[in-house]
Design a protein around this motif. Structure first.
Motif, short mmCIF file in Angstrom:
data_model
loop_
_atom_site.label_atom_id
_atom_site.label_comp_id
_atom_site.label_asym_id
_atom_site.label_seq_id
_atom_site.Cartn_x
_atom_site.Cartn_y
_atom_site.Cartn_z
N GLY A 103 7.63 0.13 3.34
CA GLY A 103 8.10 -1.50 3.48
C GLY A 103 7.08 -2.25 4.23
O GLY A 103 7.07 -3.51 4.14
N LYS A 104 5.93 -1.62 4.24
CA LYS A 104 4.73 -2.37 4.96
C LYS A 104 3.99 -3.22 3.76
O LYS A 104 4.07 -2.94 2.67
CB LYS A 104 3.54 -1.58 5.60
N ASN A 105 3.39 -4.47 3.81
CA ASN A 105 2.90 -5.19 2.97
C ASN A 105 1.46 -4.47 2.53
O ASN A 105 0.21 -4.92 2.57
CB ASN A 105 2.29 -6.41 3.34
N ILE A 106 1.37 -3.38 1.73
CA ILE A 106 0.10 -2.87 1.27
C ILE A 106 -0.23 -3.56 0.05
O ILE A 106 0.46 -3.60 -1.12
CB ILE A 106 0.41 -1.38 1.21
N LYS A 107 -1.50 -4.00 0.11
CA LYS A 107 -2.07 -4.76 -1.09
C LYS A 107 -3.20 -4.00 -1.89
O LYS A 107 -3.58 -4.26 -2.99
CB LYS A 107 -2.81 -6.31 -0.34
N LYS A 108 -3.88 -3.11 -0.95
CA LYS A 108 -4.95 -2.30 -1.44
C LYS A 108 -4.78 -0.73 -0.97
O LYS A 108 -4.61 -0.55 0.07
CB LYS A 108 -6.27 -2.88 -1.33
N VAL A 109 -5.17 -0.05 -1.92
CA VAL A 109 -5.10 1.58 -1.52
C VAL A 109 -6.55 2.08 -1.97
O VAL A 109 -7.06 1.95 -3.05
CB VAL A 109 -3.92 2.27 -2.16
N VAL A 110 -6.94 2.64 -0.89
CA VAL A 110 -8.54 3.44 -1.16
C VAL A 110 -8.26 4.87 -0.83
O VAL A 110 -7.80 5.29 0.31
CB VAL A 110 -9.48 2.91 -0.20
N ILE A 111 -8.19 5.63 -1.94
CA ILE A 111 -8.25 7.34 -1.87
C ILE A 111 -9.78 7.83 -1.70
O ILE A 111 -10.60 7.52 -2.58
CB ILE A 111 -7.61 7.71 -3.09
N LYS A 112 -9.88 8.13 -0.57
CA LYS A 112 -11.47 8.77 -0.34
C LYS A 112 -11.48 10.28 -0.85
O LYS A 112 -10.58 10.72 -1.43
CB LYS A 112 -11.50 8.86 1.24
N GLU A 113 -12.96 10.62 -0.89
CA GLU A 113 -13.45 11.90 -1.67
C GLU A 113 -12.84 12.89 -0.60
O GLU A 113 -12.43 12.86 0.63
CB GLU A 113 -14.97 11.98 -1.17
N GLY A 114 -12.47 14.07 -1.18
CA GLY A 114 -11.60 15.07 -0.63
C GLY A 114 -10.25 15.32 -0.85
O GLY A 114 -9.86 16.31 -1.15
N VAL A 115 -9.63 14.08 -1.12
CA VAL A 115 -8.22 14.31 -1.48
C VAL A 115 -8.19 14.79 -2.97
O VAL A 115 -8.90 14.09 -3.93
CB VAL A 115 -7.72 12.81 -1.52
N VAL A 116 -7.46 15.53 -3.43
CA VAL A 116 -7.35 16.32 -4.80
C VAL A 116 -6.23 15.90 -5.50
O VAL A 116 -6.10 16.00 -6.75
CB VAL A 116 -7.38 17.54 -4.59
N SER A 117 -5.13 15.43 -4.99
CA SER A 117 -3.82 14.95 -5.68
C SER A 117 -2.92 14.03 -5.03
O SER A 117 -2.97 13.91 -3.88
CB SER A 117 -3.06 16.39 -6.07
N LEU A 118 -2.32 13.20 -5.96
CA LEU A 118 -1.24 12.24 -5.29
C LEU A 118 0.30 12.56 -5.54
O LEU A 118 0.19 13.14 -6.72
CB LEU A 118 -1.61 10.69 -5.74
#
Length: 396
Positions: free
Chosen positions: A31-46
């Motif tokens: 429910g937060k007002n998320i306007k941008k998402v940044v996925i950093k190096e090291g994350v392998v899946s969503l």
């Protein structure tokens, strides 16, 4: 291994090593007002539903370490443009469902899709579009889909809710001309973007695949209302990808077209019987126009003994014509055939020749030697759960 999230001034940062385990809706950021998402190096899946319903989300930056993106990961977000890196190997089904602002997608042409079946069985299969953007004439197609690697036509099927395809210049098998996909030599048309209303097939094309306009996939945004075949086309073939059709009352794979009376223009002087029949079968919404064009070009004729019978060469019965083809989707409006005699000058009764009718009784004339498949649908027997058709045969 641990992946964490933090939110600051509308920017959600996902970092760490391994898999992002939970969707935003299952965390404190729901429910937060998320306007941008940044996925950093090291994350392998969503995960599935990762950012679903983040209705103010317009920008996503995903690192090259991400290999898999889950089902409905960006459903109902406000993203306008998306580039999926070549390093991503698998996408979840309906990844951008409901993203009504989305205009363009750049993605690998050979990416795998994780299909979620209605019964919960996961499989790499391609029966439906990655997008759900409304139905028919009210739907809003993507403006452009660009493929950055060699194309698997099954991926193109998934992205058919668009106005233009753009194939990678390095693709050894296919190329794009005017937003449509042809074989590399330009001779065979293999895919049309079904979000486009008018399609003019390129001069020089000699073969049209049925799969170019008839995908074996659930696409709601079929806007096609006019198609022009050039003089150079001499052959209609089965789909080079999977051989599936999108025709007839029993195929089970037809989905909503914005236009129910598609206009067809035929500029060729010759087309063999098999090709004509494929055109007839593979889109029921252009049959009214196709009939007129076939008669105008002398590629078909009406049977002199029964002018509701559309005949091709050598006594081939292509179709018994409905009085109102616009009623083809309404089985309650179909006429019942009882006592009709097929004239003796008919030699072959073609596939689905009596589509749009319920047959109670029918007589095959003495000239009939061949009967193809799915020719008729039997009429209901009152007060039972049965369907019955009686067929009389003059020929021994």
């Amino acid at each position: 291994d641990c992946v964490t999230m933090s939110l600051k001034k509308g920017v959600l940062t996902v970092k760490g090593k391994g898999e992002m385990k939970k969707s935003v809706s299952a965390t404190a950021y729901k429910g937060k007002n998320i306007k941008k998402v940044v996925i950093k190096e090291g994350v392998v899946s969503l995960p599935d539903n990762a950012f679903k319903d983040c209705k103010k989300l317009t920008s996503v930056k995903i690192s090259s370490t991400v290999k898999n993106i889950g089902v409905s990961a960006f459903e109902n977000t406000a993203i306008k443009n998306i580039t999926i890196l070549k390093t991503v190997k698998k996408l979840g089904d309906y990844i951008f469902s409901g993203c009504k602002n989305l205009e363009s997608v750049t993605m690998p042409g050979n990416i795998k899709v994780k299909e979620v079946w209605p019964y919960g069985v996961d499989a790499d299969y391609t029966p439906r579009s990655l997008f759900s953007r409304g139905v028919g004439a009210s739907a809003k197609p993507l403006k452009n889909v660009k493929f950055t690697t060699a194309l698997d036509l099954g991926v193109a099927n998934r992205m058919g809710d668009c106005e233009n395809f753009e194939v990678s210049k390095g693709d050894k098998n296919y190329k794009s001309v005017d937003g449509m996909i042809y074989t590399k030599d330009g001779k065979t048309l293999v895919r049309i973007p079904l979000g486009r209303k008018k399609v003019i097939i390129n001069d020089g094309c000699t073969t049209v695949s049925t799969g170019s306009y008839s995908y074996y996939v659930d696409i709601d945004c079929k806007q096609l209302s006019e198609i022009v075949f050039p003089k150079t086309v001499t052959k209609i073939t089965d789909d080079v990808y999977d051989g599936y059709y999108d025709y007839g009352y029993d195929s089970g794979h037809e989905h909503y077209y914005g236009c129910k009376d598609i206009k067809v223009s035929l500029n060729m002087d010759n087309l063999d019987r098999e090709s004509i029949h494929k055109l007839w079968l593979t889109n029921k919404y252009w049959r009214n126009s196709l009939k007129d064009e076939l008669l105008r070009k002398g590629l078909a004729k009406l049977n002199e003994e029964n002018e509701r019978m559309l005949m091709l060469d050598d006594g081939y019965l292509c179709a018994y014509l409905m009085k109102d083809i616009s009623k083809i989707d309404d089985r309650s409006a179909w006429e019942t055939i009882d006592g009709l005699v097929v004239p003796d000058n008919v030699k072959t009764i073609g596939t689905e020749a009596f589509t749009g009718f319920l047959v109670k009784s029918l007589t095959f004339g003495s000239g009939v030697k061949y009967v193809e498949e799915n020719v008729l649908l039997a009429a209901d027997v009152p007060n039972t759960y049965k369907n019955m058709a009686t067929i009389y045969v003059k020929n021994h």
